[in-house]
Enzyme design. Structure first.
Site, PDB file in Angstrom:
ATOM      1  N   ILE A 187      -2.278  -1.894  -4.262  1.00  0.00           N
ATOM      2  CA  ILE A 187      -2.174  -2.395  -2.892  1.00  0.00           C
ATOM      3  C   ILE A 187      -3.534  -2.241  -2.211  1.00  0.00           C
ATOM      4  O   ILE A 187      -4.215  -1.228  -2.370  1.00  0.00           O
ATOM      5  CB  ILE A 187      -1.083  -1.626  -2.117  1.00  0.00           C
ATOM      6  CG1 ILE A 187       0.291  -1.951  -2.720  1.00  0.00           C
ATOM      7  CG2 ILE A 187      -1.117  -1.953  -0.636  1.00  0.00           C
ATOM      8  CD1 ILE A 187       1.427  -1.173  -2.126  1.00  0.00           C
ATOM      9  N   THR A 230      -8.304  -1.986  -3.992  1.00  0.00           N
ATOM     10  CA  THR A 230      -6.938  -1.450  -4.007  1.00  0.00           C
ATOM     11  C   THR A 230      -6.889   0.062  -4.240  1.00  0.00           C
ATOM     12  O   THR A 230      -7.863   0.662  -4.690  1.00  0.00           O
ATOM     13  CB  THR A 230      -6.102  -2.138  -5.098  1.00  0.00           C
ATOM     14  OG1 THR A 230      -6.634  -1.799  -6.379  1.00  0.00           O
ATOM     15  CG2 THR A 230      -6.079  -3.641  -4.925  1.00  0.00           C
ATOM     16  N   ASP A 231      -5.731   0.601  -3.954  1.00  0.00           N
ATOM     17  CA  ASP A 231      -5.477   1.997  -4.314  1.00  0.00           C
ATOM     18  C   ASP A 231      -4.856   2.017  -5.717  1.00  0.00           C
ATOM     19  O   ASP A 231      -4.786   0.981  -6.380  1.00  0.00           O
ATOM     20  CB  ASP A 231      -4.592   2.679  -3.266  1.00  0.00           C
ATOM     21  CG  ASP A 231      -3.227   2.024  -3.103  1.00  0.00           C
ATOM     22  OD1 ASP A 231      -2.790   1.273  -4.010  1.00  0.00           O
ATOM     23  OD2 ASP A 231      -2.590   2.260  -2.061  1.00  0.00           O
ATOM     24  N   LEU A 232      -4.391   3.153  -6.156  1.00  0.00           N
ATOM     25  CA  LEU A 232      -3.859   3.272  -7.515  1.00  0.00           C
ATOM     26  C   LEU A 232      -2.618   2.426  -7.769  1.00  0.00           C
ATOM     27  O   LEU A 232      -2.303   2.095  -8.905  1.00  0.00           O
ATOM     28  CB  LEU A 232      -3.550   4.737  -7.834  1.00  0.00           C
ATOM     29  CG  LEU A 232      -4.772   5.649  -7.961  1.00  0.00           C
ATOM     30  CD1 LEU A 232      -4.346   7.097  -8.149  1.00  0.00           C
ATOM     31  CD2 LEU A 232      -5.654   5.198  -9.111  1.00  0.00           C
ATOM     32  N   SER A 233      -1.915   2.041  -6.697  1.00  0.00           N
ATOM     33  CA  SER A 233      -0.701   1.238  -6.864  1.00  0.00           C
ATOM     34  C   SER A 233      -0.978  -0.263  -6.841  1.00  0.00           C
ATOM     35  O   SER A 233      -0.047  -1.054  -6.946  1.00  0.00           O
ATOM     36  CB  SER A 233       0.317   1.603  -5.771  1.00  0.00           C
ATOM     37  OG  SER A 233      -0.175   1.217  -4.504  1.00  0.00           O
TER      38      SER A 233
END
Length: 154
Positions: free
Chosen positions: A32, A27-30
């Site tokens: 997602i 995932t990315d920082l959010s």
């Protein structure tokens, strides 16, 4: 010592099913899933399909016979997978040729009995010689795919 079972897909008629889980690293920082990870999951599912069909890619590569390579892919993102989601990759072979095959892959988020389509890919995979030129697939491999594709006719 008891070892855990290795990731393993299953054949279900004319489709192959492969499960993955979204981990933090995906995932990315959010939270997602990063878009390129769908490509990795689709590749793992295709590699597992070959194992299920008893197609030994490694032996073919080591013997200098050749290997499969993606020559074309169209990927459509519909929804985002998120941290801790269970994702099911479904793979079907839609067309078989002497040196290539076309496949359709779907990624679904699983939530109990519900499935939500996240992404889909239409692709062409070609068999290539060690110098990168198209080459007829080994006859046993084509026969294995023909049996797999034929499972949906019954």
């Amino acid at each position: 010592m008891t070892l855990p079972s290795f990731p393993d897909g299953t054949l279900d008629g004319d489709r192959h099913l492969y499960a993955v889980r979204v981990y933090y690293e995906d995932t990315d920082l959010s939270g997602i899933t990063y878009h390129a990870n769908y490509l990795r999951w689709f590749e793992r599912a295709r590699s597992d399909l070959l194992r299920r069909l008893e197609i030994d890619q490694r032996a073919a590569i080591e013997a200098g016979e050749g290997a499969y390579a993606v020559s074309e892919i169209n990927l459509k993102y519909l929804r985002s997978a998120r941290l801790d989601d269970d994702v099911l990759i479904e793979t079907r072979c839609t067309d078989m040729r002497a040196a290539s095959c076309r496949m359709h892959q779907l990624a679904f988020r699983l939530a109990g009995e519900e499935r939500e389509l996240l992404a889909e890919a239409h692709l062409r995979v070609g068999f290539v010689s060690p110098d990168g030129r198209p080459k007829r697939q080994p006859e046993e491999w084509r026969a294995a795919f023909a049996r797999f594709v034929g499972q949906g006719d019954s």
